[in-house]
Design an enzyme around this catalytic site. Structure first.
Site, mmCIF file in Angstrom:
data_model
loop_
_atom_site.group_PDB
_atom_site.id
_atom_site.type_symbol
_atom_site.label_atom_id
_atom_site.label_comp_id
_atom_site.label_asym_id
_atom_site.label_seq_id
_atom_site.Cartn_x
_atom_site.Cartn_y
_atom_site.Cartn_z
ATOM 1 N N ILE A 17 0.835 -1.207 0.000
ATOM 2 C CA ILE A 17 0.000 0.000 0.000
ATOM 3 C C ILE A 17 0.872 1.260 0.000
ATOM 4 C CG2 ILE A 17 -1.723 1.297 1.319
ATOM 5 C CD1 ILE A 17 -2.537 -1.514 2.557
ATOM 6 N N ASP A 36 11.693 3.595 4.362
ATOM 7 C CA ASP A 36 11.508 2.149 4.549
ATOM 8 C C ASP A 36 12.799 1.576 5.114
ATOM 9 O OD1 ASP A 36 9.255 0.060 2.948
ATOM 10 O OD2 ASP A 36 11.011 -0.778 4.001
ATOM 11 N N VAL A 65 11.336 3.189 11.564
ATOM 12 C CA VAL A 65 10.480 4.181 12.226
ATOM 13 C C VAL A 65 10.426 4.001 13.746
ATOM 14 C CG1 VAL A 65 9.029 4.625 10.206
ATOM 15 C CG2 VAL A 65 8.367 2.822 11.841
ATOM 16 N N ASN A 91 2.554 4.467 7.522
ATOM 17 C CA ASN A 91 2.025 3.241 6.942
ATOM 18 C C ASN A 91 2.829 1.990 7.317
ATOM 19 O OD1 ASN A 91 0.722 1.624 4.580
ATOM 20 N ND2 ASN A 91 2.906 1.666 4.058
ATOM 21 N N TYR A 155 -1.152 -7.343 17.217
ATOM 22 C CA TYR A 155 -1.241 -6.481 16.027
ATOM 23 C C TYR A 155 -2.530 -5.645 16.086
ATOM 24 C CZ TYR A 155 -1.914 -5.392 11.003
ATOM 25 O OH TYR A 155 -2.140 -4.773 9.806
ATOM 26 N N LYS A 159 -3.114 -1.467 16.262
ATOM 27 C CA LYS A 159 -3.936 -0.684 15.340
ATOM 28 C C LYS A 159 -5.036 0.077 16.089
ATOM 29 C CE LYS A 159 -1.722 -1.797 11.566
ATOM 30 N NZ LYS A 159 -0.958 -0.766 10.842
ATOM 31 N N THR A 190 -1.551 -7.621 -0.713
ATOM 32 C CA THR A 190 -0.182 -7.074 -0.745
ATOM 33 C C THR A 190 0.766 -8.175 -0.279
ATOM 34 O OG1 THR A 190 -0.195 -6.414 1.566
ATOM 35 C CG2 THR A 190 -1.058 -4.797 -0.011
ATOM 36 N N LEU A 192 2.359 -8.326 2.417
ATOM 37 C CA LEU A 192 2.104 -8.600 3.836
ATOM 38 C C LEU A 192 0.967 -9.612 4.014
ATOM 39 C CD1 LEU A 192 2.309 -6.140 6.706
ATOM 40 C CD2 LEU A 192 0.136 -7.297 6.447
#
Ligand code: NAD
Length: 255
Positions: A17, A36, A65, A91, A155, A159, A190, A192
């Site tokens: 994405i 990245d 990040v 992202n 996870y 989120k 994707t 992932l």
């Protein structure tokens, strides 16, 4: 051209994405900084954008990040390269599709460090410049941050926390004209999701279940999610802030 003269940072822009969103931003006139931790993937995307949309429209800066000095560095590199920052698309994320009992404390720390602390660090270091340009922040959450998901507690927690942080920051930043919104996809085809599918006991049944969980009969494409990201980053959404927007083919309705 909704983003002529604008500058966007896309974390996790080397794949999926993030890659498609970076391309869409560049196609609509933005200069794009790909952040990245996969240096080769980031460079490949930047090279492609420079070839397709004009030399110099994209740079890649290897960034984890979850590390504060790297989050600070990418904002500084952006300002050195392009002189401003208008859009932060947080992202980057990693997955941890396991039941709670199988999750080591170190794995919990890693997912929270990348998925949640990464958003915090990037936002902290980008905010002063975004307040100057009255820019926009788009955070990638997930439908499971709104409604939960089996076998995916940490996870999903990362989120859900992103959604709560986004709403809180939408309040804090409103006076300075910075909007903060989230996108909440269900399945998106994707790398992932392919990795997650292959890690399931029965990958073929998982693909069928993935199709079935979306009333529209399939997962989203990365392009379909990128369109929502660009809307929330653009002036078209100038009166939208603090929103967690499902982009889920109706999955929330029958979850
Ligand atoms: N694919 C889905 O079904 C789906 C559904 C809901 C939400 N999402 C979210 O969308 C986002 C993108 O997912 P995707 O499917 O495109 O994944 P992807 O794996 O294709 O891309 C993620 C990118 O993030 C990068 N990355 C990971 N950790 C990083 C770090 N610490 N620092 C910098 N870069 C890092 C990876 O190198 C990769 O290039 C993620 O936040 C994910 O949680 C995906």
């Amino acid at each position: 051209m909704r983003f002529e003269g604008k500058v966007a940072i896309v974390t996790g822009g080397g794949s999926g994405i993030g890659e498609v969103s970076a391309e869409r931003f560049a196609a609509e006139g933005a200069s794009v900084v790909i952040a990245d931790w996969n240096e080769e993937a980031g460079r490949r995307v930047a090279d492609r954008l420079n070839g397709a949309y004009g030399s110099g429209c994209a740079i890649a800066v290897r960034t984890d990040v979850s590390r504060e000095e790297e989050a600070r560095n990418i904002v500084e590199r952006t300002l050195r390269a392009y002189g401003r920052l208008d859009i932060l698309f947080n992202n980057a994320a990693v997955i941890l599709p396991k039941p709670l009992a199988a999750i080591a404390a170190e794995e919990f720390d890693r997912v929270i460090a990348v998925n949640l602390k990464g958003v915090f660090l990037m936002t902290k270091h980008a905010a002063p410049e975004l307040q100057r340009t009255r820019g926009a922040i788009v955070n990638m959450a997930s439908l499971n941050g709104l409604v939960g998901q089996r076998q995916n507690p940490v996870y999903a927690a990362s989120k859900g926390a992103i959604i709560a942080m986004s709403k809180s920051l939408a309040l804090d930043f409103a006076a300075s004209g910075v909007r903060v919104n989230c996108v909440c996809p269900a399945g998106v085809m994707t790398p992932l999701l392919e990795e997650w599918t292959l890690r399931q006991d029965d990958p073929a049944a998982t693909v069928q279940a993935l199709n079935d969980m979306h009333p529209l009969g399939r997962p989203a494409s990365a392009e379909e999610v990128a369109q929502a990201v660009l809307y929330l980053a653009s002036a078209e959404s100038s009166f939208v802030t603090g929103v967690a927007l499902p982009v889920d083919g109706g999955a929330m309705l029958g979850y």
